[in-house]
Scaffold this motif. Sequence first.
Motif, PDB file in Angstrom:
ATOM      1  N   ILE A   6       0.850  -1.188   0.000  1.00 40.20           N
ATOM      2  CA  ILE A   6       0.000   0.000   0.000  1.00 40.20           C
ATOM      3  C   ILE A   6       0.883   1.235   0.000  1.00 40.20           C
ATOM      4  N   GLN A   7       0.642   2.085  -0.981  1.00 42.73           N
ATOM      5  CA  GLN A   7       1.390   3.334  -1.133  1.00 42.73           C
ATOM      6  C   GLN A   7       0.459   4.507  -0.830  1.00 42.73           C
ATOM      7  N   GLY A   8       0.917   5.416  -0.006  1.00 40.94           N
ATOM      8  CA  GLY A   8       0.109   6.558   0.396  1.00 40.94           C
ATOM      9  C   GLY A   8       0.263   7.767  -0.504  1.00 40.94           C
ATOM     10  N   PRO A   9      -0.083   8.932   0.022  1.00 40.64           N
ATOM     11  CA  PRO A   9      -0.153  10.153  -0.778  1.00 40.64           C
ATOM     12  C   PRO A   9       1.192  10.560  -1.375  1.00 40.64           C
ATOM     13  N   ASN A  10       1.112  11.024  -2.609  1.00 37.81           N
ATOM     14  CA  ASN A  10       2.221  11.567  -3.385  1.00 37.81           C
ATOM     15  C   ASN A  10       3.226  10.524  -3.863  1.00 37.81           C
ATOM     16  N   LEU A  11       3.060   9.275  -3.474  1.00 42.02           N
ATOM     17  CA  LEU A  11       4.012   8.264  -3.917  1.00 42.02           C
ATOM     18  C   LEU A  11       3.823   7.919  -5.394  1.00 42.02           C
ATOM     19  N   ASN A  12       2.687   8.266  -5.946  1.00 37.33           N
ATOM     20  CA  ASN A  12       2.483   8.145  -7.383  1.00 37.33           C
ATOM     21  C   ASN A  12       3.360   9.137  -8.154  1.00 37.33           C
ATOM     22  N   MET A  13       3.967  10.089  -7.458  1.00 32.98           N
ATOM     23  CA  MET A  13       4.832  11.103  -8.067  1.00 32.98           C
ATOM     24  C   MET A  13       6.316  10.757  -7.951  1.00 32.98           C
ATOM     25  N   LEU A  14       6.623   9.569  -7.442  1.00 28.78           N
ATOM     26  CA  LEU A  14       8.023   9.168  -7.325  1.00 28.78           C
ATOM     27  C   LEU A  14       8.703   9.239  -8.680  1.00 28.78           C
ATOM     28  N   GLY A  15       9.952   9.641  -8.669  1.00 24.87           N
ATOM     29  CA  GLY A  15      10.717   9.804  -9.894  1.00 24.87           C
ATOM     30  C   GLY A  15      10.583  11.194 -10.477  1.00 24.87           C
ATOM     31  N   LEU A  16       9.589  11.931 -10.001  1.00 22.52           N
ATOM     32  CA  LEU A  16       9.349  13.294 -10.468  1.00 22.52           C
ATOM     33  C   LEU A  16       9.535  14.320  -9.359  1.00 22.52           C
ATOM     34  N   ARG A  17       9.117  13.972  -8.151  1.00 23.69           N
ATOM     35  CA  ARG A  17       9.125  14.932  -7.059  1.00 23.69           C
ATOM     36  C   ARG A  17      10.370  14.770  -6.198  1.00 23.69           C
ATOM     37  N   GLU A  18      10.970  15.845  -5.864  1.00 22.13           N
ATOM     38  CA  GLU A  18      12.087  15.899  -4.911  1.00 22.13           C
ATOM     39  C   GLU A  18      13.026  14.701  -5.061  1.00 22.13           C
ATOM     40  N   THR A  19      13.587  14.545  -6.237  1.00 25.22           N
ATOM     41  CA  THR A  19      14.431  13.383  -6.515  1.00 25.22           C
ATOM     42  C   THR A  19      15.688  13.350  -5.643  1.00 25.22           C
ATOM     43  N   ALA A  20      16.114  14.484  -5.126  1.00 25.31           N
ATOM     44  CA  ALA A  20      17.260  14.497  -4.208  1.00 25.31           C
ATOM     45  C   ALA A  20      16.919  13.771  -2.907  1.00 25.31           C
ATOM     46  N   ILE A  21      15.642  13.732  -2.557  1.00 27.20           N
ATOM     47  CA  ILE A  21      15.195  13.050  -1.331  1.00 27.20           C
ATOM     48  C   ILE A  21      14.701  11.644  -1.651  1.00 27.20           C
ATOM     49  N   TYR A  22      13.883  11.521  -2.698  1.00 27.45           N
ATOM     50  CA  TYR A  22      13.180  10.266  -2.964  1.00 27.45           C
ATOM     51  C   TYR A  22      13.769   9.445  -4.108  1.00 27.45           C
ATOM     52  N   GLY A  23      14.743   9.978  -4.813  1.00 29.24           N
ATOM     53  CA  GLY A  23      15.372   9.246  -5.897  1.00 29.24           C
ATOM     54  C   GLY A  23      14.618   9.395  -7.209  1.00 29.24           C
ATOM     55  N   ALA A  24      15.196   8.822  -8.243  1.00 28.16           N
ATOM     56  CA  ALA A  24      14.650   8.950  -9.595  1.00 28.16           C
ATOM     57  C   ALA A  24      13.748   7.788  -9.989  1.00 28.16           C
ATOM     58  N   MET A  25      13.659   6.775  -9.142  1.00 29.23           N
ATOM     59  CA  MET A  25      12.880   5.591  -9.492  1.00 29.23           C
ATOM     60  C   MET A  25      11.379   5.877  -9.345  1.00 29.23           C
ATOM     61  N   LYS A  26      10.609   5.486 -10.338  1.00 26.10           N
ATOM     62  CA  LYS A  26       9.162   5.664 -10.303  1.00 26.10           C
ATOM     63  C   LYS A  26       8.522   4.535  -9.490  1.00 26.10           C
TER      64      LYS A  26
END
Length: 154
Positions: A6-26
């Motif tokens: 289960i993925q919560g809010p904004n995790l559908n934006m992985l790879g696009l949002r704050e890649t310095a924090i969350y990385g480039a992987m979608k």
Amino acid sequence: MKIMVIQGPNLNMLGLRETAIYGAMKMEEIHEQMKIAASQNSVEIDFFQSNFEGEIVDKIQECLGTFDGIVLNAGAYTHTSVAIRDAISAVALPVIEVHISNIYRREEFRHKSLIAPVCAGSIVGFGAFGYHLALMGVLQICDQLEKLKAANNN
């Protein structure tokens, strides 16, 4: 064995949002890697993402009687949602909380997880690899629970 991710809010934006924090992987790439690991361990795996707290609560509740464990990244709801915490407690399934970033090295409001006390474990700060660690953790816990149940039935 069946595991729900289960993925919560904004995790559908992985790879696009704050890649310095969350990385480039979608998110989809993370899920593909998890599918491979699940297949290698003969485990069924399903995925769900929502930006809405109530939908996450509903999905946790739907896991009861259908899934053996949950990997959960509740995103920002980690720090605010008593409802998600209560849903985890209600289903009494092993839940591994996962966060891509190290929440303890970030803003102070992120240091408190309301769900951690009702989860079987927490994985933080390992980037996308944290999902693999969480999957292995929940599989290990489920395996131990199955062995305990079998021993008690004998």
